[in-house]
Design a protein around this motif. Sequence first.
Motif, short mmCIF file in Angstrom:
data_model
loop_
_atom_site.label_atom_id
_atom_site.label_comp_id
_atom_site.label_asym_id
_atom_site.label_seq_id
_atom_site.Cartn_x
_atom_site.Cartn_y
_atom_site.Cartn_z
N GLY A 157 12.96 -74.30 0.94
CA GLY A 157 11.98 -73.74 1.84
C GLY A 157 10.66 -73.36 1.20
O GLY A 157 9.62 -73.37 1.85
N GLN A 158 10.68 -73.07 -0.09
CA GLN A 158 9.45 -72.66 -0.76
C GLN A 158 8.42 -73.78 -0.83
O GLN A 158 7.24 -73.51 -1.09
CB GLN A 158 9.76 -72.18 -2.19
CG GLN A 158 10.55 -70.88 -2.25
CD GLN A 158 9.75 -69.71 -1.70
OE1 GLN A 158 9.74 -69.48 -0.50
NE2 GLN A 158 9.06 -68.98 -2.57
N ALA A 159 8.83 -75.02 -0.57
CA ALA A 159 7.87 -76.12 -0.61
C ALA A 159 6.77 -75.94 0.43
O ALA A 159 5.63 -76.37 0.22
CB ALA A 159 8.58 -77.46 -0.40
N ALA A 160 7.09 -75.33 1.56
CA ALA A 160 6.07 -75.06 2.57
C ALA A 160 5.11 -73.97 2.10
O ALA A 160 3.89 -74.07 2.30
CB ALA A 160 6.72 -74.66 3.89
N TYR A 161 5.65 -72.93 1.47
CA TYR A 161 4.80 -71.84 1.00
C TYR A 161 3.90 -72.27 -0.14
O TYR A 161 2.78 -71.78 -0.29
CB TYR A 161 5.66 -70.65 0.59
CG TYR A 161 6.36 -70.01 1.77
CD1 TYR A 161 5.71 -69.07 2.56
CD2 TYR A 161 7.66 -70.38 2.11
CE1 TYR A 161 6.33 -68.51 3.65
CE2 TYR A 161 8.30 -69.83 3.20
CZ TYR A 161 7.63 -68.89 3.97
OH TYR A 161 8.25 -68.35 5.06
N ALA A 162 4.36 -73.22 -0.95
CA ALA A 162 3.53 -73.74 -2.04
C ALA A 162 2.30 -74.44 -1.49
O ALA A 162 1.19 -74.29 -2.02
CB ALA A 162 4.35 -74.70 -2.91
N VAL A 163 2.47 -75.21 -0.41
CA VAL A 163 1.32 -75.88 0.22
C VAL A 163 0.37 -74.83 0.80
O VAL A 163 -0.85 -74.93 0.66
CB VAL A 163 1.80 -76.85 1.31
CG1 VAL A 163 0.62 -77.43 2.09
CG2 VAL A 163 2.62 -77.98 0.69
N GLY A 164 0.92 -73.80 1.43
CA GLY A 164 0.08 -72.73 1.95
C GLY A 164 -0.68 -72.00 0.85
O GLY A 164 -1.83 -71.57 1.06
N ALA A 165 -0.06 -71.87 -0.33
CA ALA A 165 -0.73 -71.19 -1.43
C ALA A 165 -1.95 -71.98 -1.90
O ALA A 165 -2.99 -71.39 -2.26
CB ALA A 165 0.24 -70.98 -2.59
N VAL A 166 -1.83 -73.30 -1.91
CA VAL A 166 -2.99 -74.12 -2.28
C VAL A 166 -4.15 -73.83 -1.33
O VAL A 166 -5.30 -73.64 -1.76
CB VAL A 166 -2.64 -75.62 -2.25
CG1 VAL A 166 -3.89 -76.48 -2.42
CG2 VAL A 166 -1.63 -75.95 -3.35
N GLU A 167 -3.86 -73.76 -0.03
CA GLU A 167 -4.92 -73.51 0.94
C GLU A 167 -5.53 -72.12 0.77
O GLU A 167 -6.72 -71.92 1.00
CB GLU A 167 -4.41 -73.69 2.36
CG GLU A 167 -4.33 -75.14 2.78
CD GLU A 167 -5.68 -75.84 2.60
OE1 GLU A 167 -6.55 -75.70 3.47
OE2 GLU A 167 -5.84 -76.51 1.57
#
Length: 229
Positions: A157-167
Amino acid sequence: MLAASGTGVIAATAAGTATVPARAAGRAASRGPDDGTPEQIHLTWGDDPARSVVVSWASPGRAVRPRVRIGQRVIPAEERGYTDGLNGQAVWTYHARVHGLRPGATYGYAVTADNDENAADPFSAMFSTAPEGRAAFRFTSFGNLATPNTDWVLSYGQAAYAVGAVEQFQPLFHLLNGDLCYADLNPAAQPEVWRDFGNNNQASAANRPWMPVPGNHEIEFGNGPQGFS
């Protein structure tokens, strides 16, 4: 308020707010051989990051007249389809090379096709070109991303949060350093793993170039002599 000129340059910009899906959005989307709706939309730099960008995407079926629109410009996309070597599934991908941009400018763009189910209101986003000459900029970098769909081996699930962190960092570009989605560990469903990966990344990669480097987990049985097809 966003104001676009005839060349597609955005006169005013606003910081985007990242959304974090529980799973990749593409899992729930309908699929069909006649569906050219763009998905997995992502940017990479062109030959000159200050003046060019490549817009890439996939569609569930073969797209008819796939294209990118920036202001009054319409840029046709190059089709690159392939058939997965293990399950025989056809995959349709498209790449539009956009040249003639201005350094350090922000552009709005739209992606569509004649058989886009959202043709009346196609996918749209913004990106910024690199500045020319010496200038400060921010970039982000990590590898081993996978997908947010835990049905797949090594996804989490953290893969979604990693993309959000880039943004949240709003970088000029992101470096994705290998072992992208681990589709090779899910050999019966390689295209679906890539689809979840691409739809998850779209939340950031449609707004700024994501520059991927293939790793050993991109080597897939049946997909070309090197496994990278």
